[in-house]
Design a protein around this motif. Structure first.
Motif, PDB file in Angstrom:
ATOM      1  N   ILE A 169       0.960  -1.156  -0.050  1.00 54.15           N
ATOM      2  CA  ILE A 169       0.014   0.015   0.146  1.00 54.15           C
ATOM      3  C   ILE A 169       0.947   1.218  -0.085  1.00 54.15           C
ATOM      4  O   ILE A 169       0.496   2.145  -0.665  1.00 54.15           O
ATOM      5  CB  ILE A 169      -1.016   0.104   1.147  1.00 54.15           C
ATOM      6  N   GLN A 170       2.016   1.189   0.763  1.00 53.58           N
ATOM      7  CA  GLN A 170       3.113   2.226   0.754  1.00 53.58           C
ATOM      8  C   GLN A 170       3.400   2.539  -0.696  1.00 53.58           C
ATOM      9  O   GLN A 170       3.706   3.471  -1.308  1.00 53.58           O
ATOM     10  CB  GLN A 170       4.093   1.913   1.464  1.00 53.58           C
ATOM     11  N   TRP A 171       3.744   1.484  -1.310  1.00 58.43           N
ATOM     12  CA  TRP A 171       4.154   1.668  -2.813  1.00 58.43           C
ATOM     13  C   TRP A 171       3.193   2.250  -3.755  1.00 58.43           C
ATOM     14  O   TRP A 171       3.412   2.990  -4.701  1.00 58.43           O
ATOM     15  CB  TRP A 171       4.650   0.324  -3.331  1.00 58.43           C
ATOM     16  N   LEU A 172       1.690   1.720  -3.586  1.00 60.63           N
ATOM     17  CA  LEU A 172       0.868   2.365  -4.203  1.00 60.63           C
ATOM     18  C   LEU A 172       0.781   4.032  -3.985  1.00 60.63           C
ATOM     19  O   LEU A 172       0.484   4.728  -5.193  1.00 60.63           O
ATOM     20  CB  LEU A 172      -0.625   2.002  -3.939  1.00 60.63           C
ATOM     21  N   ARG A 173       1.344   4.317  -2.790  1.00 64.84           N
ATOM     22  CA  ARG A 173       1.388   5.760  -2.502  1.00 64.84           C
ATOM     23  C   ARG A 173       2.749   6.403  -3.076  1.00 64.84           C
ATOM     24  O   ARG A 173       2.517   7.490  -3.784  1.00 64.84           O
ATOM     25  CB  ARG A 173       1.276   6.082  -0.963  1.00 64.84           C
ATOM     26  N   ASP A 174       3.771   5.816  -2.717  1.00 67.18           N
ATOM     27  CA  ASP A 174       4.977   6.637  -2.882  1.00 67.18           C
ATOM     28  C   ASP A 174       5.704   6.149  -4.272  1.00 67.18           C
ATOM     29  O   ASP A 174       6.403   6.819  -4.780  1.00 67.18           O
ATOM     30  CB  ASP A 174       5.813   6.191  -1.656  1.00 67.18           C
ATOM     31  N   GLY A 175       5.309   4.750  -4.804  1.00 64.78           N
ATOM     32  CA  GLY A 175       6.018   4.484  -5.969  1.00 64.78           C
ATOM     33  C   GLY A 175       5.077   4.794  -7.058  1.00 64.78           C
ATOM     34  O   GLY A 175       5.516   5.288  -8.070  1.00 64.78           O
ATOM     35  N   LEU A 176       3.939   4.149  -7.160  1.00 63.71           N
ATOM     36  CA  LEU A 176       2.623   4.407  -8.156  1.00 63.71           C
ATOM     37  C   LEU A 176       2.232   5.839  -8.265  1.00 63.71           C
ATOM     38  O   LEU A 176       1.826   6.108  -9.271  1.00 63.71           O
ATOM     39  CB  LEU A 176       1.937   3.082  -8.301  1.00 63.71           C
ATOM     40  N   GLY A 177       1.978   6.233  -7.205  1.00 60.21           N
ATOM     41  CA  GLY A 177       1.420   7.379  -6.978  1.00 60.21           C
ATOM     42  C   GLY A 177      -0.071   7.640  -7.232  1.00 60.21           C
ATOM     43  O   GLY A 177      -0.749   8.323  -7.554  1.00 60.21           O
ATOM     44  N   ILE A 178      -0.759   6.496  -7.061  1.00 57.75           N
ATOM     45  CA  ILE A 178      -2.432   6.420  -7.361  1.00 57.75           C
ATOM     46  C   ILE A 178      -3.338   6.899  -6.191  1.00 57.75           C
ATOM     47  O   ILE A 178      -4.236   6.722  -6.230  1.00 57.75           O
ATOM     48  CB  ILE A 178      -2.948   4.839  -7.757  1.00 57.75           C
ATOM     49  N   ILE A 179      -2.460   6.766  -4.949  1.00 56.90           N
ATOM     50  CA  ILE A 179      -3.075   7.254  -3.842  1.00 56.90           C
ATOM     51  C   ILE A 179      -2.239   8.248  -2.965  1.00 56.90           C
ATOM     52  O   ILE A 179      -1.006   8.204  -3.271  1.00 56.90           O
ATOM     53  CB  ILE A 179      -3.486   6.231  -2.944  1.00 56.90           C
ATOM     54  N   ASN A 180      -2.966   9.064  -2.170  1.00 58.36           N
ATOM     55  CA  ASN A 180      -2.283   9.928  -1.456  1.00 58.36           C
ATOM     56  C   ASN A 180      -2.021   9.692   0.055  1.00 58.36           C
ATOM     57  O   ASN A 180      -1.074   9.908   0.855  1.00 58.36           O
ATOM     58  CB  ASN A 180      -2.817  11.430  -1.390  1.00 58.36           C
ATOM     59  N   THR A 181      -2.864   8.925   0.493  1.00 64.37           N
ATOM     60  CA  THR A 181      -2.950   8.362   1.928  1.00 64.37           C
ATOM     61  C   THR A 181      -3.311   6.816   1.843  1.00 64.37           C
ATOM     62  O   THR A 181      -3.964   6.266   0.846  1.00 64.37           O
ATOM     63  CB  THR A 181      -3.966   9.056   2.636  1.00 64.37           C
TER      64      THR A 181
END
Length: 498
Positions: free
Chosen positions: A311-323
């Motif tokens: 989930i951190q990767w979705l935020r920090d890597g892929l950028g599809i979520i902010n939190t």
């Protein structure tokens, strides 16, 4: 004067300080992330001094929030990320290099060498599977590849420790160089039956005894804080547990046949087997859950290196979520995963596969798939990995697990826990306090100083907040598991060229 227990949960991505009262109620808490370093592919490092400084800052914040004096702390319990390896100068108290984190894979060749030399016998002796997470292999790598470490060890200037050892040493001003049986049981350094260092392993890897901490029980007074280091107070440091064993205690899993899963950076399912030691196999290892006095409590454990980190990767890597909570909101917008499966093998596959050559894979994409389906597949991957280990725990123990207790940051997701119940076919229970890792360390500390009287007393504090019941038919469950297994096969061995 009313007294409180202080718990320190020093995890992989951050540190949390929590204060609890006599009824096990959370009084105050403070949390902060610390820096993750990725200098090369497969390498993960921490700055041990930053961890220490961040922890002290969080303690200060928690005390301030609670509106109490440091004098009102009856004792300190530590629960910590396991296997992360620190070397520091015993004269200056300064780390000689960054800590090598349990997720790090640089020592893979050493593990393969151990497998060839002494594989099955070593696993039976230590209760731990040979894999790059092991502290023993990290120590060996540093001795072979870091001249400053090698020379410092030769000169007898340096000490080794996992994060619990490092924190006790620093908080006490160097009074105690210790670890406990639970932490040491997953380092590959400890003999599972004697609970002492395994001399054959030390000789095989050339690890000198003088750098190693003294092994103690999980519940006793190890040392007192140095007033100059700890808000002017000399307080007992009296409980140590590896974070996953701590979560099991915090979840009240004190009886054989009970199990919990922690959804943190990684995923860790622990089943209590009581005084019964079951030799590791099939990707499942056999840690000490805790020791107290002359009592030893064993368990079985399955581990996935990447769980909440996806989930951190979705935020920090892929950028599809902010939190992080946005992942669940996205997932709920998709009626199904649309055939998309996410294997989060960023540093390899965990139990029961232990394939360090696997890498992350998103498979089953079609033109209609979008970020909603990727978010859903990411959350589902956390549950699928637990299911793989759950099945193996039942097989090895010969015990049918009738429910699973869930904790950690990922357990806040109703969507994921419902999917977990669906894919397991048993109820999943979330407690009122999901930060049970901190609570387990506190219980060990409180029992050591008489804040609580018995293990049974602290078990009675556990309360369920919400129970998730299975809601899909067996045919659908089997279909999902089959597709997941096919996706895992395709992610496996990715880095192998032959």
């Amino acid at each position: 004067m009313k007294l409180y227990m202080l718990g320190l949960d020093i995890g992989t991505t951050g540190t949390r300080a929590m204060l609890f009262d006599k009824s096990s109620k959370e009084v105050a808490a403070a949390y902060s992330e610390f820096t993750q370093y990725f200098p090369q592919d497969g390498w993960v490092e921490h700055d041990a001094m930053e961890i220490y400084d961040t922890t002290l800052k969080m303690v200060g914040e928690a005390i301030k929030k609670a509106g109490i004096s440091p004098k009102q702390i009856a004792g300190i319990g530590i629960a910590n990320q396991r296997e992360t390896t620190v070397f520091w100068d015993k004269n200056t108290g300064i780390p000689v290099c960054r800590a090598i984190v349990w997720q790090d894979r640089r020592n893979l060749s050493i593990c393969e060498r151990l497998e060839e030399l002494d594989g099955e016998d070593l696993v039976r002796r230590t209760g731990m599977i040979i894999l790059p997470n092991d502290s023993a292999a990290k120590i060996a790598w540093l001795l072979e590849n870091n001249e400053e470490v090698r020379q410092g060890v030769e000169d007898e200037r340096l000490l080794y420790g996992t994060i619990d050892t490092w924190m006790v040493w620093k908080l006490s001003g160097g009074q105690a160089h210790v670890t406990d049986h639970s932490n040491n049981s997953v380092t590959l350094l400890q003999n599972a039956r004697t609970l002492d260092y395994d001399e054959k392993l030390l000789n095989t890897l050339g690890i000198p005894r003088h750098i190693l901490p003294e092994i103690r029980t999980s519940s006793e007074v190890y040392a007192y804080t140095k007033p100059e280091e700890f808000f002017g107070e000399s307080l007992p440091i009296c409980g140590i547990l590896g974070d996953q064993q701590a979560a099991a205690i915090g979840q009240g899993c004190l009886k054989p046949g009970t199990a919990k899963n922690t959804y943190g950076t990684g995923s860790f399912i622990v089943m209590n087997t009581g005084e019964r030691y079951i030799e590791p196999s099939d990707g499942i290892f056999s840690p000490v859950v805790y020791t107290m006095g002359n009592k030893v409590n064993y368990g079985l454990e399955g581990m996935a290196d990447v769980s909440g980190a996806v989930i951190q990767w979705l935020r920090d890597g892929l950028g599809i979520i902010n939190t992080s909570d946005e992942a669940e909101k996205l997932a709920l917008q998709a009626e199904s995963n649309m055939g998309v499966y996410f294997i989060p093998a960023f540093v390899g596959l965990g139990a029961p596969y232990y394939d360090s050559y696997a890498r992350g894979t998103i498979i089953g994409l079609s033109r209609g798939a979008d970020k909603r389906h990727i978010a859903r597949a990411a959350l589902e991957s956390m549950a699928f990995q637990v299911r793989d280990s759950f099945e193996m725990l039942e097989k090895k123990s010969g015990t049918k697990l009738t429910r699973l207790r869930a904790d950690g940051g990922g357990a806040k997701s109703d969507f994921m826990l419902q999917f977990q119940a669906d894919i397991l076919g048993v109820p999943v229970e979330r407690p009122e306090i999901t930060e049970t890792t901190c609570l387990g360390g506190v219980y060990m500390a409180g029992l050591a100083v008489g804040y609580w009287d018995t293990v049974e007393e602290v078990c009675d504090f556990w309360r369920v907040e919400k129970s998730f019941e299975p809601s899909i038919i067996e045919e659908k469950r089997k279909e999902l598991i089959t597709m997941w297994s096919r996706a895992v096969e395709r992610a496996g061995g990715w880095l192998k060229l032959d």
